[in-house]
Motif scaffolding. Structure first.
Motif, PDB file in Angstrom:
ATOM      1  N   PRO A 242       0.801  -1.231   0.000  1.00 13.45           N
ATOM      2  CA  PRO A 242       0.000   0.000   0.000  1.00 13.45           C
ATOM      3  C   PRO A 242       0.834   1.282   0.000  1.00 13.45           C
ATOM      4  N   SER A 243       2.100   1.195   0.400  1.00 13.14           N
ATOM      5  CA  SER A 243       2.932   2.404   0.392  1.00 13.14           C
ATOM      6  C   SER A 243       3.142   2.930  -1.024  1.00 13.14           C
ATOM      7  N   LEU A 244       2.962   2.053  -2.026  1.00 14.45           N
ATOM      8  CA  LEU A 244       3.151   2.476  -3.414  1.00 14.45           C
ATOM      9  C   LEU A 244       2.088   3.464  -3.865  1.00 14.45           C
ATOM     10  N   PHE A 245       0.920   3.435  -3.250  1.00 15.34           N
ATOM     11  CA  PHE A 245      -0.107   4.404  -3.623  1.00 15.34           C
ATOM     12  C   PHE A 245       0.409   5.830  -3.462  1.00 15.34           C
ATOM     13  N   TYR A 246       1.201   6.060  -2.431  1.00 19.31           N
ATOM     14  CA  TYR A 246       1.704   7.408  -2.146  1.00 19.31           C
ATOM     15  C   TYR A 246       2.843   7.798  -3.088  1.00 19.31           C
ATOM     16  N   SER A 247       3.395   6.823  -3.798  1.00 19.82           N
ATOM     17  CA  SER A 247       4.446   7.117  -4.774  1.00 19.82           C
ATOM     18  C   SER A 247       3.873   7.480  -6.134  1.00 19.82           C
ATOM     19  N   TYR A 248       2.659   7.002  -6.418  1.00 18.91           N
ATOM     20  CA  TYR A 248       2.098   7.187  -7.756  1.00 18.91           C
ATOM     21  C   TYR A 248       0.848   8.064  -7.788  1.00 18.91           C
ATOM     22  N   LEU A 249       0.194   8.273  -6.660  1.00 18.71           N
ATOM     23  CA  LEU A 249      -1.056   9.021  -6.635  1.00 18.71           C
ATOM     24  C   LEU A 249      -0.925  10.260  -5.761  1.00 18.71           C
ATOM     25  N   PRO A 250      -1.721  11.299  -6.026  1.00 13.90           N
ATOM     26  CA  PRO A 250      -1.790  12.425  -5.091  1.00 13.90           C
ATOM     27  C   PRO A 250      -2.174  11.926  -3.706  1.00 13.90           C
ATOM     28  N   SER A 251      -1.736  12.615  -2.680  1.00 14.22           N
ATOM     29  CA  SER A 251      -1.910  12.127  -1.305  1.00 14.22           C
ATOM     30  C   SER A 251      -3.367  11.852  -0.961  1.00 14.22           C
ATOM     31  N   THR A 252      -4.285  12.696  -1.422  1.00 11.84           N
ATOM     32  CA  THR A 252      -5.707  12.480  -1.132  1.00 11.84           C
ATOM     33  C   THR A 252      -6.198  11.188  -1.761  1.00 11.84           C
ATOM     34  N   GLN A 253      -5.860  10.964  -3.054  1.00 10.46           N
ATOM     35  CA  GLN A 253      -6.252   9.733  -3.733  1.00 10.46           C
ATOM     36  C   GLN A 253      -5.579   8.522  -3.099  1.00 10.46           C
ATOM     37  N   ALA A 254      -4.314   8.676  -2.711  1.00 12.24           N
ATOM     38  CA  ALA A 254      -3.577   7.558  -2.116  1.00 12.24           C
ATOM     39  C   ALA A 254      -4.226   7.097  -0.813  1.00 12.24           C
ATOM     40  N   ALA A 255      -4.702   8.039  -0.007  1.00 13.86           N
ATOM     41  CA  ALA A 255      -5.348   7.686   1.259  1.00 13.86           C
ATOM     42  C   ALA A 255      -6.652   6.932   1.008  1.00 13.86           C
ATOM     43  N   ILE A 256      -7.401   7.339  -0.032  1.00 13.74           N
ATOM     44  CA  ILE A 256      -8.646   6.643  -0.384  1.00 13.74           C
ATOM     45  C   ILE A 256      -8.335   5.249  -0.920  1.00 13.74           C
ATOM     46  N   ALA A 257      -7.321   5.159  -1.781  1.00 14.60           N
ATOM     47  CA  ALA A 257      -6.945   3.871  -2.352  1.00 14.60           C
ATOM     48  C   ALA A 257      -6.530   2.885  -1.258  1.00 14.60           C
ATOM     49  N   GLU A 258      -5.817   3.365  -0.260  1.00 13.68           N
ATOM     50  CA  GLU A 258      -5.354   2.484   0.816  1.00 13.68           C
ATOM     51  C   GLU A 258      -6.520   1.891   1.596  1.00 13.68           C
ATOM     52  N   LYS A 259      -7.601   2.648   1.702  1.00 10.69           N
ATOM     53  CA  LYS A 259      -8.772   2.151   2.422  1.00 10.69           C
ATOM     54  C   LYS A 259      -9.622   1.207   1.573  1.00 10.69           C
ATOM     55  N   LEU A 260      -9.629   1.441   0.257  1.00  8.40           N
ATOM     56  CA  LEU A 260     -10.507   0.671  -0.612  1.00  8.40           C
ATOM     57  C   LEU A 260      -9.884  -0.628  -1.114  1.00  8.40           C
ATOM     58  N   TYR A 261      -8.555  -0.709  -1.187  1.00  6.83           N
ATOM     59  CA  TYR A 261      -7.971  -1.889  -1.798  1.00  6.83           C
ATOM     60  C   TYR A 261      -8.028  -3.097  -0.867  1.00  6.83           C
ATOM     61  N   PHE A 262      -8.057  -2.864   0.453  1.00  2.40           N
ATOM     62  CA  PHE A 262      -8.052  -3.945   1.437  1.00  2.40           C
ATOM     63  C   PHE A 262      -9.071  -3.600   2.519  1.00  2.40           C
ATOM     64  N   ARG A 263     -10.202  -4.335   2.553  1.00  2.00           N
ATOM     65  CA  ARG A 263     -11.311  -3.949   3.422  1.00  2.00           C
ATOM     66  C   ARG A 263     -11.642  -5.012   4.470  1.00  2.00           C
ATOM     67  N   ARG A 264     -10.752  -5.968   4.629  1.00  2.00           N
ATOM     68  CA  ARG A 264     -10.975  -6.964   5.686  1.00  2.00           C
ATOM     69  C   ARG A 264     -11.022  -6.337   7.083  1.00  2.00           C
ATOM     70  N   PRO A 265     -10.229  -5.309   7.383  1.00  2.00           N
ATOM     71  CA  PRO A 265     -10.278  -4.737   8.735  1.00  2.00           C
ATOM     72  C   PRO A 265     -11.641  -4.190   9.139  1.00  2.00           C
ATOM     73  N   GLU A 266     -12.528  -3.910   8.155  1.00  2.00           N
ATOM     74  CA  GLU A 266     -13.871  -3.456   8.503  1.00  2.00           C
ATOM     75  C   GLU A 266     -14.669  -4.568   9.169  1.00  2.00           C
ATOM     76  N   LEU A 267     -14.282  -5.830   8.903  1.00  2.00           N
ATOM     77  CA  LEU A 267     -14.912  -6.975   9.550  1.00  2.00           C
ATOM     78  C   LEU A 267     -14.026  -7.555  10.654  1.00  2.00           C
ATOM     79  N   ILE A 268     -12.711  -7.521  10.425  1.00  2.00           N
ATOM     80  CA  ILE A 268     -11.744  -8.079  11.372  1.00  2.00           C
ATOM     81  C   ILE A 268     -10.707  -6.996  11.661  1.00  2.00           C
TER      82      ILE A 268
END
Length: 301
Positions: free
Chosen positions: A239-265
């Motif tokens: 997920p750290s790669l999102f911040y290398s390729y995307l604007p910080s706002t988009q990177a923060a959204i991408a980090e939440k959307l790509y892996f959503r297991r923590p919403e259940l666990i």
């Protein structure tokens, strides 16, 4: 392909007179035209959702609960009732969500816990051909059948835009590169296009109500060349790669959307290179529609 088929049938069929009598009040030329509208449901077969057990191919994993409305319009030309060439516009929505597996979660090998979801609007323009085998027979001495089964095939051009909901807001997923599409660290994962070609295959029934109207009931499947209709295909990334390729706002959204297991666990750790989807099968979608056509080529005697 469609025009070649029309020409082949035209040459194969015995030539008729310029007009033939449809009934005692109408006649028509060998080629008649039709304009119509249709409506029904649209559904998809993707990596998300499905039935109990491990993910299965094609309709074995289909859930009717994910059906959404579809509608469209068409213009068609029919030769001697045997073959129809048609241009058509179809619109609808597809969706999928792992939460549909909640009741069978222990059997899904982590698909429920993956907790991903999507929806996408579909806009499609297609050119198809219908073939009506019953009308290869000559019906000069008897009434032709009002109900005609047919097969159809063709090619289309469609657009889609997979989106996911986060805190009540919908985000388009393709610009976020959630599986590292376009990142140099994943050279085999290229960005996918939101406008693509598809291939249509289907079955239907056509009913001749009267000289002015025809009804159709159709099941049409779309074969796609992409596995990203739902934005899910391969594995998780760093997920750290999102911040290398995307604007910080988009990177923060991408980090939440790509892996959503923590919403259940909540204690679940971020994975790297674990399986997220199945790249061995492309996605697809289909429609079941009822259509009403108005005949333009028939004239009063």
């Amino acid at each position: 392909m469609v025009l070649v088929l029309v020409c082949f049938i035209a040459l194969y069929q015995p030539l008729k007179a310029q007009y033939y009598y449809y009934n005692d009040r109408y006649y028509e030329t060998p080629v008649v035209f039709e304009i119509g509208v249709g409506g029904g449901v649209m559904n998809s077969l993707t990596d998300l959702g499905g039935k109990a057990g491990i993910g299965k191919n094609f309709i074995k994993d289909l859930r009717w609960k994910t059906c959404r409305a579809s509608y469209g319009g068409y213009f068609a030309a029919t030769y001697n009732d045997v073959v129809t060439a048609r241009i058509e516009a179809t619109f609808g929505e597809v969706a999928g969500f792992d939460s549909i597996l909640k009741k069978v979660a222990p059997s899904t090998f982590g698909r429920y816990e993956r907790n991903l979801s999507f929806k996408s609007r579909i806009s499609e323009f297609s050119l198809t051909a219908e073939f009506h085998p019953l009308y290869l027979k000559n019906y000069d001495d008897q009434d032709p059948p009002r109900l005609s089964p047919f097969v159809l095939g063709g090619i289309g051009y469609f657009s889609f835009d997979p989106q996911a909901n986060l805190n009540g807001q919908w985000y388009s997923l393709q610009p976020l590169s959630l599986e590292g599409q376009g990142f140099k660290e994943y050279p085999d994962r290229q960005p996918y296009k939101l406008h693509q070609v598809n291939f249509l295959l289907g079955l239907g029934l056509r009913y001749e109500l009267n000289p002015s109207f025809r009804f159709r009931l159709e099941l049409v499947h779309r074969i796609l060349t992409t596995d990203y209709l739902d934005d899910v295909s391969t594995g998780y990334i760093d997920p750290s790669l999102f911040y290398s390729y995307l604007p910080s706002t988009q990177a923060a959204i991408a980090e939440k959307l790509y892996f959503r297991r923590p919403e259940l666990i909540p204690t679940d750790a971020m994975p790297t290179d674990d399986q997220r989807g199945d790249p061995t099968d492309n996605d697809s979608y289909f429609t079941i529609q009822f259509k009403i056509g108005f005949m333009l080529g028939r004239q009063r005697r």
